[in-house]
Design an enzyme around this catalytic site. Structure first.
Site, PDB file in Angstrom:
ATOM      1  N   ASP A  20      -6.378  18.475 -15.568  1.00 36.42           N
ATOM      2  CA  ASP A  20      -6.700  17.101 -15.954  1.00 36.42           C
ATOM      3  C   ASP A  20      -6.288  16.953 -17.419  1.00 36.42           C
ATOM      4  OD1 ASP A  20      -7.983  14.743 -16.855  1.00 36.42           O
ATOM      5  OD2 ASP A  20      -9.558  14.929 -15.343  1.00 36.42           O
TER       6      ASP A  20
ATOM      7  N   ARG B 191       0.848  -1.197   0.000  1.00 37.33           N
ATOM      8  CA  ARG B 191       0.000   0.000   0.000  1.00 37.33           C
ATOM      9  C   ARG B 191       0.886   1.251   0.000  1.00 37.33           C
ATOM     10  NH1 ARG B 191      -1.960   1.744   4.434  1.00 37.33           N
ATOM     11  NH2 ARG B 191      -2.530  -0.275   5.307  1.00 37.33           N
TER      12      ARG B 191
ATOM     13  N   LYS C 204      -7.878   5.695 -19.705  1.00 34.86           N
ATOM     14  CA  LYS C 204      -8.208   6.127 -21.058  1.00 34.86           C
ATOM     15  C   LYS C 204      -6.998   5.892 -21.970  1.00 34.86           C
ATOM     16  CE  LYS C 204     -11.812   7.205 -18.684  1.00 34.86           C
ATOM     17  NZ  LYS C 204     -12.157   8.509 -18.186  1.00 34.86           N
TER      18      LYS C 204
HETATM   19  C1  LIG Z   1     -12.558   8.997 -16.902  1.00 34.70           C
HETATM   20  C2  LIG Z   1     -12.117  10.327 -16.465  1.00 34.70           C
HETATM   21  C3  LIG Z   1     -11.850  10.592 -15.114  1.00 34.70           C
HETATM   22  C4  LIG Z   1     -12.050   9.552 -14.043  1.00 34.70           C
HETATM   23  O1  LIG Z   1     -11.151   8.492 -14.169  1.00 34.70           O
HETATM   24  P1  LIG Z   1     -11.478   6.969 -13.743  1.00 34.70           P
HETATM   25  O2  LIG Z   1     -10.232   6.271 -14.133  1.00 34.70           O
HETATM   26  O3  LIG Z   1     -12.696   6.548 -14.496  1.00 34.70           O
HETATM   27  O4  LIG Z   1     -11.711   6.983 -12.282  1.00 34.70           O
HETATM   28  C5  LIG Z   1     -11.376  11.847 -14.790  1.00 34.70           C
HETATM   29  N1  LIG Z   1     -11.204  12.807 -15.730  1.00 34.70           N
HETATM   30  C6  LIG Z   1     -11.462  12.589 -17.032  1.00 34.70           C
HETATM   31  C7  LIG Z   1     -11.240  13.676 -18.029  1.00 34.70           C
HETATM   32  C8  LIG Z   1     -11.927  11.348 -17.438  1.00 34.70           C
HETATM   33  O5  LIG Z   1     -12.199  11.135 -18.734  1.00 34.70           O
END
Ligand SMILES: *Cc1c(COP(=O)(O)O)cnc(C)c1O
Length: 380
Positions: free
Chosen positions: A173, A49, A198
């Protein structure tokens, strides 16, 4: 060694090989705990962890790709974002892009508001909105650029200069662009967030999330949050993500080419009212986008002329899969109104442009003509 280009960095990662055996693929250290050599001694790994060698390898690779000193890997993008909030104290105000991933909105409003944080959701592509949302309690700006799903582009450098002049920090992000196409840290952002689920992992088979930054003063706090909350990336998922990243730069080229072809095709379709794509020269922030990014990712959103078309498109696509998520080798089509953005209040969704007529398309790496032929039959 010479300064390496992005495609070399993605192909090879931070660890070229495993030093003990020479293995060219980082091993999956599937161990929860690690033997201590002696009392008060550690190999650097004690309990998974806190740290695990496979996770450390993917963390270092992300730091390398984003040009940051530190990388932290989480079990999902949401795990990363939740840990990130721990560097702020209750009472803090954060300005957030209104057109953002629905899960981030849900996490902030449903949980962190309860713990005394406040958030303003605004159009961060319009700088005057940022200035008006600022209060003396504002500690950070949290932006998504290009935004999800409306593809609005926010000026990273300008946001960084503004929030730094007020003593706050900028969080970006970077899920849509990936480090291949955009490096927010180099433009002044303090922390980069990724849903590695993604493009980074890229095969629609693994969840992961990352934070990358270069602030010594936040590193221990973020590590403590990661270790204390425990939403850590498992050894196997760390390895899958490392493996995905090896092909990231070639995949991004194909995602981009396919999305470009689909965007131009959609634009002339009689059932389509409007296409949102950062690669169109008439995109409202096209110049800014050319300045701060090197590519257009594989994302395209569009309005169809009537809500009634939505169901038939979603039910008739065959090659393109009707599913949530984005950034994988398989082309996906998503209905944000009922899927990714459903936890955002209706009035806010509509203000951001997420209407009942909006579809979001994630171009995979299949043949562009096959993708378009499938969309064509689904939209006929
Ligand atoms: C999918 C996504 C998230 C969240 O990520 P997870 O891996 O699904 O928890 C955050 N920001 C963006 C832009 C995303 O496309």
């Amino acid at each position: 060694m010479q300064k390496l280009a992005k495609d070399t960095l993605t192909a090879r990662g931070a660890d070229y090989f495993e030093p003990r055996t020479g293995a060219v693929s980082v091993p999956i250290f599937q161990s929860a705990t690690f033997r201590h050599p002696g009392q008060g001694q550690s190999t650097g790994f004690d309990y998974s962890r806190c740290a695990n060698p496979t996770r450390t390898a993917v963390e270092n690779t992300l730091a390398l790709l984003e040009g940051g000193r530190y990388g932290l890997a989480f079990a999902s993008g949401m795990g990363a974002i939740s840990a990130l909030v721990k560097i702020f104290k209750p009472g803090s105000h954060i300005i957030v892009s209104e057109d953002l991933y629905g899960g981030t909105y849900r996490l902030f409003t449903r949980y962190y508001e309860m713990y005394g944080f406040s958030f303003s959701y605004i159009d961060t592509s319009d700088f005057s909105c940022i200035e008006s949302a600022y209060t003396t309690k504002t500690k950070a700006l949290f932006i998504e650029t290009p935004s999800n799903p409306m593809m609005k582009v926010t000026d990273i450098q300008r946001c960084a200069d503004f929030i730094h002049s007020k003593g706050g920090i900028l969080i970006t992000d970077n899920t849509f662009s990936t480090p291949c196409f955009q490096n927010p840290l180099a433009l002044g952002s303090d922390i980069v967030v990724h849903s590695g689920t993604k493009y980074l992992e890229g095969h629609n088979d693994t969840l992961s999330g990352f934070l990358v930054h270069s602030h010594d003063e936040y590193e221990q706090e973020l590590r403590d949050a990661q270790m204390s909350e425990g939403a850590v990336l498992s050894p196997f998922d760390s390895w899958l993500t490392l493996r995905g990243i090896k092909t990231l730069s070639v995949r991004m080229e194909k995602h981009e080419a396919n999305a470009r072809a689909a965007a131009h095709w959609l634009r002339q379709h009689p059932k389509v009212e409007k296409v949102f794509y950062t690669g169109f020269s008439d995109h409202p922030q096209y110049e800014l986008s050319r300045k701060q990014t090197r590519g257009d990712s594989g994302m395209v959103s569009f309005y169809v002329k009537e809500t009634a078309f939505i169901r038939s498109i979603l039910e008739r696509v065959k090659l393109v899969l009707f599913a949530e998520s984005l950034g994988g080798v398989e082309s996906l089509i998503t209905y944000p109104w009922e899927q990714t953005h459903t936890s955002i209040p209706e009035e806010m969704r509509l203000r951001a442009g997420v209407t009942t007529r909006l579809l979001r398309f994630s171009a995979g790496i299949e043949n562009a003509d096959d993708i378009i032929a499938d969309l064509e039959q689904a939209m006929a």
